[in-house]
Design an enzyme around this catalytic site. Structure first.
Site, PDB file in Angstrom:
ATOM      1  N   MET A  17       0.819  -1.212   0.000  1.00 43.88           N
ATOM      2  CA  MET A  17       0.000   0.000   0.000  1.00 43.88           C
ATOM      3  C   MET A  17       0.854   1.264   0.000  1.00 43.88           C
ATOM      4  O   MET A  17       2.045   1.227   0.293  1.00 43.88           O
ATOM      5  CB  MET A  17      -0.950   0.001   1.197  1.00 43.88           C
ATOM      6  CG  MET A  17      -0.288  -0.017   2.558  1.00 43.88           C
ATOM      7  SD  MET A  17      -1.473  -0.286   3.921  1.00 43.88           S
ATOM      8  CE  MET A  17      -1.937  -2.005   3.674  1.00 43.88           C
ATOM      9  N   CYS A  18       0.206   2.379  -0.379  1.00 40.81           N
ATOM     10  CA  CYS A  18       0.835   3.691  -0.380  1.00 40.81           C
ATOM     11  C   CYS A  18       2.002   3.711  -1.367  1.00 40.81           C
ATOM     12  O   CYS A  18       1.835   3.385  -2.531  1.00 40.81           O
ATOM     13  CB  CYS A  18       1.268   4.049   1.048  1.00 40.81           C
ATOM     14  SG  CYS A  18       1.723   5.770   1.305  1.00 40.81           S
ATOM     15  N   ILE A  19       3.209   4.037  -0.930  1.00 38.95           N
ATOM     16  CA  ILE A  19       4.370   4.107  -1.818  1.00 38.95           C
ATOM     17  C   ILE A  19       4.987   2.726  -2.055  1.00 38.95           C
ATOM     18  O   ILE A  19       5.725   2.527  -3.033  1.00 38.95           O
ATOM     19  CB  ILE A  19       5.430   5.078  -1.237  1.00 38.95           C
ATOM     20  CG1 ILE A  19       6.548   5.366  -2.249  1.00 38.95           C
ATOM     21  CG2 ILE A  19       6.014   4.525   0.059  1.00 38.95           C
ATOM     22  CD1 ILE A  19       6.099   6.032  -3.528  1.00 38.95           C
TER      23      ILE A  19
END
Length: 217
Positions: free
Chosen positions: A134-136
């Site tokens: 998730m995210c970066i």
């Protein structure tokens, strides 16, 4: 009970794991009746940032020790992760992914990935076990696998260009949704790449955890 490895990268969005994403992941796993098994590299983080002012601090902190704050002490060195004991792997975001699990923050497409992190992810993939980033964190997938992976980091065109240069296939995705590369059993969600609140982040993370657990069947 399903056992899911959760890889943390410190404690705090600017120099470690994004705390909301990490806690939401642990909560979603617990509510789904799965057991989270936390890991982190036992090494110094790249640097330490004052999360109140944003300033760099002249001190050193250990990634495993800092991650233990989130895991309430129940955490193991990443080098000890055993694929045979895990049903899935999930990686919350935060700059620690790009600074401590890799050099992506400094080197972009030319980055290296922490050896233990790359190894556990590759072994999970080889064992056909699902992975959630998730995210970066999804930005590292093409580097780890050395092949094209469908993934999302939200809708950042500049970052998408870097991922494309690394061999990934970035997919635009709203904050509350997920992208699934079914062939590779990889699930990704934007989380705080787009989220404006903890509730927005939770919607995508809940979906990611649910889909990852479904793929363990």
């Amino acid at each position: 009970m399903k056992q899911v490895g959760v890889v943390l990268s410190g404690c705090g969005v600017y120099d470690g794991a994004e705390i909301h994403e990490a806690v939401l992941t642990l909560l979603a796993l617990d509510r789904a009746g799965a057991r989270a098994v936390c890991f982190a590299p036992d090494e110094d983080q790249l640097h330490v940032i004052n999360h109140l002012s944003g300033d760099f601090l002249p001190e050193k902190r250990n990634v495993l020790v800092e991650s233990a704050r989130i895991a309430r002490g129940k955490i193991q060195p990443l080098s000890q992760a055993d694929v045979s004991q895990l049903d899935a792997l999930i990686v919350p975001g935060g700059f620690g992914v790009a600074k401590n699990l890799s050099s992506f923050a400094e080197e972009g497409a030319e980055c290296f990935v922490n050896t233990d992190f790359a190894e556990i992810t590759q072994k999970m993939h080889k064992a056909h076990k699902p992975i959630g980033f998730m995210c970066i964190a999804p930005a590292l997938l093409p580097k780890i696998f050395g092949q094209q992976i469908r993934l999302t980091i939200g809708n950042d065109p500049d970052l998408a260009e870097v991922i494309d240069a690394m061999g990934g296939e970035p997919v635009t995705c709203p904050v509350g949704d997920i992208v699934v590369d079914i062939e590779n059993k990889v699930v990704t969600t934007p989380a705080y790449m787009l989220a404006q609140s903890i509730g927005e982040a939770a919607r995508g993370i809940d979906k990611l955890v649910s889909r990852v657990l479904d793929l363990t069947a």
